[in-house]
Design a protein around this motif. Structure first.
Motif, short mmCIF file in Angstrom:
data_model
loop_
_atom_site.label_atom_id
_atom_site.label_comp_id
_atom_site.label_asym_id
_atom_site.label_seq_id
_atom_site.Cartn_x
_atom_site.Cartn_y
_atom_site.Cartn_z
N LEU A 1 0.83 -1.20 0.00
CA LEU A 1 0.00 0.00 0.00
C LEU A 1 0.86 1.26 0.00
CD1 LEU A 1 -2.77 1.36 0.14
CD2 LEU A 1 -2.74 0.99 2.62
N VAL A 2 1.90 1.28 0.82
CA VAL A 2 2.80 2.44 0.85
C VAL A 2 3.46 2.63 -0.51
CG1 VAL A 2 4.96 3.35 1.79
CG2 VAL A 2 3.26 2.41 3.33
N ALA A 3 4.02 1.55 -1.04
CA ALA A 3 4.70 1.64 -2.33
C ALA A 3 3.75 2.11 -3.43
CB ALA A 3 5.32 0.30 -2.70
N SER A 4 2.54 1.58 -3.44
CA SER A 4 1.57 1.94 -4.46
C SER A 4 1.15 3.39 -4.35
CB SER A 4 0.34 1.03 -4.36
OG SER A 4 0.71 -0.31 -4.59
N ALA A 5 0.97 3.87 -3.13
CA ALA A 5 0.58 5.28 -2.93
C ALA A 5 1.71 6.21 -3.37
CB ALA A 5 0.20 5.52 -1.48
N VAL A 6 2.95 5.87 -2.97
CA VAL A 6 4.09 6.71 -3.33
C VAL A 6 4.28 6.72 -4.85
CG1 VAL A 6 6.61 6.91 -3.14
CG2 VAL A 6 5.23 6.49 -1.10
N LEU A 7 4.04 5.58 -5.49
CA LEU A 7 4.15 5.51 -6.95
C LEU A 7 2.90 6.06 -7.65
CD1 LEU A 7 5.84 2.00 -7.21
CD2 LEU A 7 6.88 4.24 -7.73
N ARG A 8 1.89 6.40 -6.86
CA ARG A 8 0.66 7.03 -7.34
C ARG A 8 -0.11 6.15 -8.33
NH1 ARG A 8 4.60 10.95 -7.71
NH2 ARG A 8 4.30 11.28 -9.93
N CYS A 9 -0.24 4.87 -7.95
CA CYS A 9 -1.00 3.92 -8.77
C CYS A 9 -2.32 3.62 -8.05
CB CYS A 9 -0.18 2.64 -8.97
SG CYS A 9 -1.11 1.37 -9.87
N ASP A 10 -3.38 4.31 -8.44
CA ASP A 10 -4.67 4.13 -7.77
C ASP A 10 -5.20 2.71 -7.87
OD1 ASP A 10 -4.89 6.70 -6.69
OD2 ASP A 10 -5.83 7.49 -8.50
N ASP A 11 -5.03 2.04 -9.02
CA ASP A 11 -5.47 0.65 -9.14
C ASP A 11 -4.74 -0.22 -8.11
OD1 ASP A 11 -7.11 1.31 -11.24
OD2 ASP A 11 -6.18 -0.05 -12.68
N CYS A 12 -3.44 0.00 -7.96
CA CYS A 12 -2.65 -0.77 -7.01
C CYS A 12 -3.07 -0.46 -5.57
CB CYS A 12 -1.16 -0.49 -7.19
SG CYS A 12 -0.56 -0.86 -8.85
N VAL A 13 -3.33 0.81 -5.30
CA VAL A 13 -3.79 1.21 -3.96
C VAL A 13 -5.10 0.49 -3.64
CG1 VAL A 13 -4.72 3.14 -2.60
CG2 VAL A 13 -2.59 3.44 -3.89
N GLN A 14 -6.03 0.49 -4.59
CA GLN A 14 -7.31 -0.17 -4.36
C GLN A 14 -7.12 -1.66 -4.11
OE1 GLN A 14 -9.44 1.03 -7.90
NE2 GLN A 14 -10.45 2.69 -6.81
N TYR A 15 -6.27 -2.29 -4.91
CA TYR A 15 -6.01 -3.72 -4.73
C TYR A 15 -5.44 -3.99 -3.33
CZ TYR A 15 -3.82 -8.25 -4.98
OH TYR A 15 -3.45 -9.53 -4.70
N HIS A 16 -4.44 -3.21 -2.92
CA HIS A 16 -3.83 -3.44 -1.61
C HIS A 16 -4.77 -3.08 -0.46
CE1 HIS A 16 0.01 -4.92 -2.87
NE2 HIS A 16 0.10 -3.95 -3.76
N LEU A 17 -5.63 -2.10 -0.65
CA LEU A 17 -6.62 -1.78 0.39
C LEU A 17 -7.54 -2.97 0.62
CD1 LEU A 17 -7.61 1.89 -0.50
CD2 LEU A 17 -6.44 1.13 1.59
N GLU A 18 -8.03 -3.55 -0.46
CA GLU A 18 -8.95 -4.69 -0.32
C GLU A 18 -8.23 -5.89 0.28
OE1 GLU A 18 -12.30 -7.15 -2.83
OE2 GLU A 18 -11.35 -5.40 -3.74
N SER A 19 -7.02 -6.16 -0.20
CA SER A 19 -6.24 -7.28 0.34
C SER A 19 -5.89 -7.05 1.80
CB SER A 19 -4.97 -7.48 -0.48
OG SER A 19 -5.29 -7.85 -1.80
N ALA A 20 -5.57 -5.80 2.14
CA ALA A 20 -5.24 -5.47 3.53
C ALA A 20 -6.45 -5.69 4.43
CB ALA A 20 -4.74 -4.03 3.63
N MET A 21 -7.62 -5.24 3.98
CA MET A 21 -8.83 -5.42 4.77
C MET A 21 -9.09 -6.91 4.99
SD MET A 21 -12.71 -4.03 4.18
CE MET A 21 -12.46 -2.39 4.87
N GLY B 1 5.30 12.79 -0.27
CA GLY B 1 5.06 14.23 -0.33
C GLY B 1 3.61 14.56 -0.61
N THR B 2 3.35 15.84 -0.70
CA THR B 2 1.97 16.30 -0.84
C THR B 2 1.32 15.87 -2.16
OG1 THR B 2 2.74 18.43 -1.70
CG2 THR B 2 2.29 18.30 0.67
N ILE B 3 2.13 15.45 -3.13
CA ILE B 3 1.55 14.96 -4.39
C ILE B 3 0.72 13.69 -4.17
CG2 ILE B 3 3.51 13.54 -5.13
CD1 ILE B 3 3.01 14.82 -7.97
N VAL B 4 0.93 13.03 -3.04
CA VAL B 4 0.20 11.79 -2.71
C VAL B 4 -1.20 12.10 -2.15
CG1 VAL B 4 0.26 9.71 -1.24
CG2 VAL B 4 2.34 10.51 -2.37
N ILE B 5 -1.43 13.33 -1.72
CA ILE B 5 -2.70 13.67 -1.06
C ILE B 5 -3.93 13.30 -1.90
CG2 ILE B 5 -4.12 15.57 -0.18
CD1 ILE B 5 -1.50 16.75 1.01
#
Length: 115
Positions: A53-73, A94-98
């Motif tokens: 999730l951290v790596a996906s957010a920093v790389l700004r991949c929303d599909d990856c973030v969604q995948y890791h959020l669901e897997s994390a839950m 950084g703030t670009i991740v907001i």
């Protein structure tokens, strides 16, 4: 009204099937490596999903973030753990991740509704 979580999972499955049917050895190995990486090991799956999730957010991949959020839950991550993880991602990225943080929280809420 269409369910965003179901739409995401259906699209992901459809496209993964389309990609894997071409029988490309390199792509299949990458998919397999990804699957095996997040299995229980020296680090628990829950921790691995939060790292993803951290790596996906920093790389700004929303599909990856969604995948890791669901897997994390599914791995038992709480909202508080997810938010702490996303705070680390925002600090590192950084703030670009907001904007991705906003979408992550929105998607987490959808996951909670669908749980």
């Amino acid at each position: 009204m269409p369910n965003k979580v179901q739409e995401f999972n259906a699209y992901r499955q459809k496209m993964n099937d389309a990609i894997l049917k071409d029988d490309n050895k390199v792509i299949k190995r990458i998919f397999n490596l990804d699957t095996n990486t997040f299995k229980e090991g020296h680090l628990p799956t829950k921790t691995k999903e939060l790292l993803g999730l951290v790596a996906s957010a920093v790389l700004r991949c929303d599909d990856c973030v969604q995948y890791h959020l669901e897997s994390a839950m599914k791995s038992g991550v709480t909202k508080e753990e997810m938010m702490e993880t996303m705070s680390i991602a925002t600090l590192v990225g950084g703030t670009i991740v907001i904007p991705h943080l906003r979408r992550a929280v929105e998607y987490w809420e959808l996951l909670e509704e669908n749980a």
